[in-house]
Scaffold this motif. Structure first.
Motif, mmCIF file in Angstrom:
data_model
loop_
_atom_site.group_PDB
_atom_site.id
_atom_site.type_symbol
_atom_site.label_atom_id
_atom_site.label_comp_id
_atom_site.label_asym_id
_atom_site.label_seq_id
_atom_site.Cartn_x
_atom_site.Cartn_y
_atom_site.Cartn_z
ATOM 1 N N ILE A 1 24.034 21.366 -30.198
ATOM 2 C CA ILE A 1 23.066 22.354 -29.723
ATOM 3 C C ILE A 1 23.586 23.767 -29.970
ATOM 4 N N ASP A 2 24.863 23.988 -29.676
ATOM 5 C CA ASP A 2 25.457 25.302 -29.915
ATOM 6 C C ASP A 2 25.410 25.665 -31.397
ATOM 7 N N HIS B 1 21.900 26.766 -32.291
ATOM 8 C CA HIS B 1 21.721 28.143 -31.833
ATOM 9 C C HIS B 1 22.435 29.127 -32.760
ATOM 10 N N CYS B 2 23.600 28.749 -33.240
ATOM 11 C CA CYS B 2 24.328 29.592 -34.187
ATOM 12 C C CYS B 2 23.513 29.828 -35.446
ATOM 13 N N GLN C 1 20.385 29.805 -35.700
ATOM 14 C CA GLN C 1 19.249 30.665 -35.357
ATOM 15 C C GLN C 1 19.667 32.117 -35.152
ATOM 16 N N ASN C 2 20.972 32.360 -35.111
ATOM 17 C CA ASN C 2 21.477 33.714 -34.942
ATOM 18 C C ASN C 2 22.281 34.193 -36.151
ATOM 19 N N CYS D 1 28.973 27.542 -38.903
ATOM 20 C CA CYS D 1 28.925 27.598 -37.440
ATOM 21 C C CYS D 1 30.057 26.813 -36.783
ATOM 22 N N SER E 1 15.452 19.843 -25.545
ATOM 23 C CA SER E 1 14.359 20.368 -24.731
ATOM 24 C C SER E 1 13.288 19.298 -24.544
ATOM 25 N N PRO F 1 17.627 23.557 -23.601
ATOM 26 C CA PRO F 1 18.331 24.601 -24.360
ATOM 27 C C PRO F 1 17.465 25.343 -25.372
ATOM 28 N N PHE F 2 16.282 24.810 -25.690
ATOM 29 C CA PHE F 2 15.402 25.513 -26.624
ATOM 30 C C PHE F 2 14.133 26.013 -25.928
ATOM 31 N N MET G 1 11.767 29.123 -27.102
ATOM 32 C CA MET G 1 12.202 29.383 -28.478
ATOM 33 C C MET G 1 11.034 29.875 -29.316
#
Length: 292
Positions: free
Chosen positions: A4-5, A8-9, A11-12, A68, A100, A115-116, A119
């Protein structure tokens, strides 16, 4: 949580594709969605589905590792385990370690748990299968990740009996139809394989023909598609390993040549082009993985 992390990475992380040509691309995960969108008409409901998506999810895993610092492997969505009740699954129960949960029917089916939650996805949705790329396909159209989970789809088409039926397929033609969707127009609207059923069960973002990789569930869903193909191939090395059928046209319409081991697939900015023969064995070439 590590996976999950890593999502997110992605997505950033800034994208590779140019915003001038792809206005909706805002981060690295969007790069993957945009490449999928651009190839969608040639790698779905045809002979290219399995091989092209094998490389696609492998490239995703490599990006997670290289960009990531992800140390794990790509998880897969084991369809039969919660086929009767997807929202009870650890994948979709809305817990902190899930992908999610269901969408909120009082909020346009936007995902608001896990976690999402809340989003944003950047490409439009609602497009249906078509031989032509829709106009303005890559435009920036921000909205929420949305789902309206329908377990009746998986309860029928992704249960243990359906998976056994799939793995008992005597040839690649049968395997493709049992995995995906019947190529017979008279029955395709009511007879789905677990690949199609998974997309339709999630509805919303995941059901879009072009931009479904915007949903974090996409990669795990196709991990299971690849797992099933891998198991089926290994059951009969002589007859299954190199079995090919179909074209690179939607529903195998005779607009493109029959696939061969020399057919070359493109993956845009994600990775180099590869021939079909390079994608047929997950234990050879660039690949080195197996499923449990």
């Amino acid at each position: 949580m590590d996976y999950i992390d890593a999502v997110h990475c992605m997505q950033n992380t800034p994208p590779i594709l140019p915003s001038e040509q792809y206005p909706g691309v805002r981060h690295r995960m969007d790069d993957f969605t945009a490449v999928h969108m651009g190839h969608a008409t040639s790698v779905h409901a045809n002979g290219a589905l399995l091989a092209w998506h094998r490389e696609f999810i492998w490239l995703w895993e490599q990006a997670l590792r290289q960009e990531c610092s992800y140390q794990g492997y790509l998880p897969y969505w084991d369809w039969p385990l919660y086929a009767q009740n997807l929202t009870a699954s650890p994948l979709f129960d809305g817990s902190p370690t899930s992908l999610s949960g269901d969408g909120d029917p009082d909020n346009n089916d936007c995902v608001t748990t896990g976690p999402f939650a809340n989003m944003q996805v950047n490409f439009r949705q609602g497009a249906h299968p078509t031989l032509e790329l829709p106009e303005n396909l890559f435009h920036y159209t921000p909205h929420c990740l949305n789902r309206h989970i329908n377990s009746s789809m998986t309860a029928i088409f992704s249960n243990a009996a359906a998976i056994s039926h799939l793995l008992e397929s005597p040839d690649i033609i049968t395997f493709q139809e049992r995995m995906d969707i019947s190529m017979d127009p008279a029955v395709w609207a009511r007879q789905f394989g677990p690949h199609t059923a998974g997309h339709r069960a999630m509805t919303g973002t995941m059901e879009d023909f072009f931009s479904s990789p915007q949903d974090p569930a996409f990669m795990l869903h196709h991990g299971m598609v690849d797992r099933m193909w891998t198991i089926w191939q290994a059951q009969d090395e002589k007859n299954h390993r190199w079995a090919i059928n179909g074209t690179m046209t939607l529903y195998n319409s005779p607009l493109t040549p029959e696939l061969t081991l020399e057919t070359e697939f493109s993956f845009g900015v994600l990775g180099r082009s590869k021939k079909m023969r390079e994608l047929m064995n997950p234990e050879q070439g660039d690949y080195c993985y197996e499923y449990v």
